[in-house]
Design a protein around this motif. Structure first.
Motif, mmCIF file in Angstrom:
data_model
loop_
_atom_site.group_PDB
_atom_site.id
_atom_site.type_symbol
_atom_site.label_atom_id
_atom_site.label_comp_id
_atom_site.label_asym_id
_atom_site.label_seq_id
_atom_site.Cartn_x
_atom_site.Cartn_y
_atom_site.Cartn_z
ATOM 1 N N LEU A 47 46.572 53.968 8.582
ATOM 2 C CA LEU A 47 46.248 54.962 9.290
ATOM 3 C C LEU A 47 46.470 54.929 10.651
ATOM 4 N N LYS A 48 46.475 53.578 11.241
ATOM 5 C CA LYS A 48 46.842 53.466 12.604
ATOM 6 C C LYS A 48 48.357 54.062 12.982
ATOM 7 N N GLU A 49 49.259 53.658 12.322
ATOM 8 C CA GLU A 49 50.716 54.218 12.219
ATOM 9 C C GLU A 49 50.671 55.395 12.206
ATOM 10 N N ALA A 50 49.946 56.402 11.240
ATOM 11 C CA ALA A 50 50.145 57.698 11.071
ATOM 12 C C ALA A 50 49.377 58.507 12.271
ATOM 13 N N ASN A 51 48.312 57.875 12.729
ATOM 14 C CA ASN A 51 47.650 58.125 13.984
ATOM 15 C C ASN A 51 48.607 58.110 15.280
ATOM 16 N N THR A 52 49.488 57.301 15.317
ATOM 17 C CA THR A 52 50.499 57.063 16.293
ATOM 18 C C THR A 52 51.492 57.987 16.151
ATOM 19 N N LEU A 54 51.230 61.027 14.814
ATOM 20 C CA LEU A 54 50.861 62.336 15.013
ATOM 21 C C LEU A 54 50.691 62.488 16.478
ATOM 22 N N ARG A 55 50.064 61.689 17.195
ATOM 23 C CA ARG A 55 50.193 61.653 18.763
ATOM 24 C C ARG A 55 51.362 61.763 19.155
ATOM 25 N N GLY A 56 52.429 61.130 18.615
ATOM 26 C CA GLY A 56 53.703 61.671 19.153
ATOM 27 C C GLY A 56 54.264 62.910 18.901
ATOM 28 N N GLN A 57 53.853 63.348 17.863
ATOM 29 C CA GLN A 57 54.361 64.739 17.524
ATOM 30 C C GLN A 57 53.641 65.981 18.297
ATOM 31 N N VAL A 58 52.435 65.372 18.679
ATOM 32 C CA VAL A 58 51.581 66.364 19.496
ATOM 33 C C VAL A 58 51.906 66.353 20.877
ATOM 34 N N ALA A 59 52.461 65.146 21.421
ATOM 35 C CA ALA A 59 53.072 65.085 22.702
ATOM 36 C C ALA A 59 54.278 65.670 22.768
ATOM 37 N N ALA A 60 54.974 65.854 21.675
ATOM 38 C CA ALA A 60 56.517 66.365 21.881
ATOM 39 C C ALA A 60 56.311 67.874 21.661
ATOM 40 N N GLN A 61 55.318 68.267 20.862
ATOM 41 C CA GLN A 61 55.341 69.700 20.773
ATOM 42 C C GLN A 61 54.589 70.282 22.454
#
Length: 73
Positions: A47-52, A54-61
């Motif tokens: 879950l921590k990896e998935a959260n990381t 997702l945060r990267g994807q949000v930052a990229a968007q």
């Protein structure tokens, strides 16, 4: 051996199978709990990896320009 000591020893001998069964049950429960903790640790890591990610994807968007808010001329 005095009678009270013999009676106490007999009672302890009678209790022994029950106590051993309790010990075995507690050992099994402890092993099960240890396994559950291991599984939860793995899931937490995933879950921590998935959260990381997702945060990267949000930052990229966030770096992409939002065309829905552009001004009309």
């Amino acid at each position: 051996m005095p009678e009270s000591a013999r009676a106490r020893a007999d009672n302890q001998q009678q209790d022994l199978p029950r106590i051993r069964a309790e010990r075995d049950d507690l050992r099994s429960q402890a092993q099960l709990l240890a396994r559950m903790v291991q599984v939860l640790e793995i899931e937490n890591h995933q879950l921590k990896e998935a959260n990381t990610n997702l945060r990267g994807q949000v930052a990229a968007q966030g770096a992409v320009r939002d065309l829905t808010r552009r001004r009309r001329t």
